[in-house]
Write a protein that holds these residues in place. Structure first.
Motif, short mmCIF file in Angstrom:
data_model
loop_
_atom_site.label_atom_id
_atom_site.label_comp_id
_atom_site.label_asym_id
_atom_site.label_seq_id
_atom_site.Cartn_x
_atom_site.Cartn_y
_atom_site.Cartn_z
N ARG A 94 0.97 -1.20 0.03
CA ARG A 94 -0.29 -0.17 -0.11
C ARG A 94 0.97 1.17 -0.15
N ALA A 95 1.60 1.23 0.82
CA ALA A 95 2.79 2.40 0.97
C ALA A 95 3.79 1.95 -0.85
N SER A 96 4.22 1.74 -0.57
CA SER A 96 4.44 1.64 -2.29
C SER A 96 3.87 2.31 -2.68
N LEU A 97 2.91 1.35 -3.64
CA LEU A 97 1.43 2.31 -4.85
C LEU A 97 1.40 3.41 -4.84
N ALA A 98 0.99 3.98 -3.58
CA ALA A 98 0.86 5.11 -3.05
C ALA A 98 1.95 6.47 -3.45
N THR A 99 3.13 5.63 -4.15
CA THR A 99 4.11 7.10 -4.89
C THR A 99 3.85 7.16 -6.13
N ILE A 100 2.62 6.53 -6.61
CA ILE A 100 2.30 6.62 -8.15
C ILE A 100 1.57 7.70 -7.79
N PRO A 101 1.83 8.98 -8.92
CA PRO A 101 1.44 9.85 -9.19
C PRO A 101 0.32 10.04 -9.58
N GLU A 102 -1.26 10.28 -8.93
CA GLU A 102 -2.06 10.28 -9.56
C GLU A 102 -2.63 10.06 -10.48
N ALA A 103 -2.19 10.52 -11.41
CA ALA A 103 -2.88 11.10 -13.14
C ALA A 103 -2.35 9.37 -13.81
N GLN A 104 -1.44 8.89 -13.52
CA GLN A 104 -0.03 7.15 -14.24
C GLN A 104 -1.34 5.83 -12.85
N ARG A 105 -2.26 6.08 -12.48
CA ARG A 105 -2.10 4.88 -10.91
C ARG A 105 -2.94 4.16 -12.12
N VAL A 106 -3.33 3.80 -13.28
CA VAL A 106 -4.05 3.03 -14.49
C VAL A 106 -2.71 1.47 -14.51
N LEU A 107 -3.67 0.20 -13.72
CA LEU A 107 -2.54 -0.74 -14.65
C LEU A 107 -4.01 -1.49 -15.69
N LEU A 108 -3.05 -0.86 -16.80
CA LEU A 108 -3.32 -2.35 -17.44
C LEU A 108 -2.12 -3.80 -18.35
N GLY A 156 5.86 5.25 -12.46
CA GLY A 156 6.13 6.22 -12.31
C GLY A 156 6.43 6.34 -10.36
N GLY A 157 5.79 5.85 -9.92
CA GLY A 157 6.32 6.10 -8.28
C GLY A 157 7.84 5.41 -7.86
N GLU A 158 7.39 4.87 -6.91
CA GLU A 158 9.40 4.67 -5.84
C GLU A 158 9.09 3.36 -5.13
N PRO A 159 9.27 2.51 -5.33
CA PRO A 159 8.77 0.65 -4.30
C PRO A 159 9.85 1.72 -3.10
N LEU A 160 9.24 0.99 -1.53
CA LEU A 160 9.94 1.69 -0.84
C LEU A 160 10.54 0.02 -0.18
N GLU A 161 12.16 0.05 0.45
CA GLU A 161 12.56 -1.46 1.26
C GLU A 161 11.64 -2.07 1.88
N VAL A 162 11.54 -3.04 1.39
CA VAL A 162 10.63 -4.06 1.92
C VAL A 162 11.15 -4.64 3.12
N PRO A 163 9.88 -4.19 4.55
CA PRO A 163 10.51 -5.00 5.81
C PRO A 163 10.80 -6.57 5.79
N GLU A 164 11.82 -6.73 6.89
CA GLU A 164 12.75 -8.43 7.60
C GLU A 164 11.42 -8.69 7.96
N GLY A 165 11.18 -9.54 7.63
CA GLY A 165 9.83 -10.32 8.01
C GLY A 165 8.31 -11.11 6.50
N VAL A 166 8.93 -10.13 5.98
CA VAL A 166 7.26 -10.04 5.10
C VAL A 166 7.67 -11.55 3.61
#
Length: 304
Positions: free
Chosen positions: A167-181, A292-302
């Protein structure tokens, strides 16, 4: 023994320990079930997968060797919800447990009245299968009830952490580009959970080829919305997405392949997507980067 190990490696499975070889067996149709089941079971139940990496469960037909595996397993677990379409009759005759019938249907999406089976794309929704899985494993190995219960709790916690990271990683995608094709409609739960607009060339099943009209409609949407990228899938031929890119170009819109997503099967060993959490992490990273977003570092244990 070498031949057995070669078959095990080809199926993407780790060789069974001596304890696992003497343990009761559970055969799951898809890796998205068998992967958490293995961790929940620990060494108490030998868990295997029928439909391996890169294979499409919508289209999979039983091979002669599969029939023997189905007959020899102590318990068979399927998802149902029309996912294993061409195996449905065999699974019914052999008495497979259907997880889709044992979880609450609240939250399931319908397409033309048919439940969408791709619930593993929403980690919190997918975690609903862990309780019935744990019950099945406990029935097979009652002496391991406490260990299995602890394993199920650990997988629930992993799913919650995975969901929060995605959720936190995907929230970094700009609003106009939040389309999954995508090539086929396997990501509706994913898009709903993470506030993306979902567009696909094909419906929830891959049992038929997308038509020219389907491709043209998707190209019109891509051009009108300015969608930057479309995604291919590891279990599907990329030609439909290639045709989509050409159709978009004919409309003056540049559409690129954003990367390859794992939709209906886990990845090969070493791909990073050989586990269910790894599948979600890989998909999120590809989608976020391409849009156009930036994925966050994956926490330990995921990741397992």
């Amino acid at each position: 023994m070498r031949k057995i190990l070669a078959v095990v490696a080809a199926l993407g499975l780790a060789p069974l320990s001596a304890q696992a070889q003497s343990a009761p067996s559970l055969l799951a149709t898809i890796g998205m079930i068998s992967d958490p089941a293995q961790r929940i079971a620990g060494g108490c139940v030998a868990v295997e997968t029928l439909i391996g990496p890169g294979l499409d469960p919508h289209l999979y037909q039983a091979r002669p060797s599969d029939i023997q595996r189905l007959r020899s397993a102590d318990r068979i677990v399927a998802l149902g919800l029309s996912l294993e379409g061409r195996l449905a009759d065999i699974l019914a005759r052999i008495g497979a447990q259907v997880l889709g019938e044992e979880i609450s249907h609240e939250g399931l999406l319908l397409h033309s009245g048919v439940p969408d089976p791709h619930i593993w794309m929403d980690p919190l929704l997918w975690s609903r299968i862990f309780a019935p899985l744990a019950e099945t494993l406990t029935a097979l190995a009652p002496e391991c009830a406490e260990e299995i219960a602890a394993g199920a709790e650990a997988e629930m916690a992993r799913a919650e952490a995975l969901d929060a990271w995605a959720r936190a990683s995907l929230a970094t995608i700009p609003e106009a580009q939040r389309v999954l094709l995508t090539a086929h409609d396997a990501f509706t739960y994913f898009a709903r959970s993470y506030d993306l607009q979902n567009e696909a060339i094909q419906g929830i099943s891959t049992d038929s080829e997308p038509s020219i009209a389907d491709i043209d409609e998707a190209a019109q949407i891509a051009a009108a919305r300015g969608i930057p990228a479309a995604f291919i899938e590891t279990t599907l031929n990329p030609r439909a997405v290639q045709a989509l890119i050409e159709a978009a170009a004919a409309r003056g819109h540049e559409l690129v392949i954003g990367g390859s997503l794992y939709s209906d099967a886990l990845g090969e060993v070493g791909s990073g997507a050989e586990s269910w959490p790894g599948m979600i992490v890989s998909n999120v990273r590809v989608i976020v980067t391409a849009l156009g977003g930036e994925p966050l570092e994956v926490p330990e244990g995921v990741l397992p």
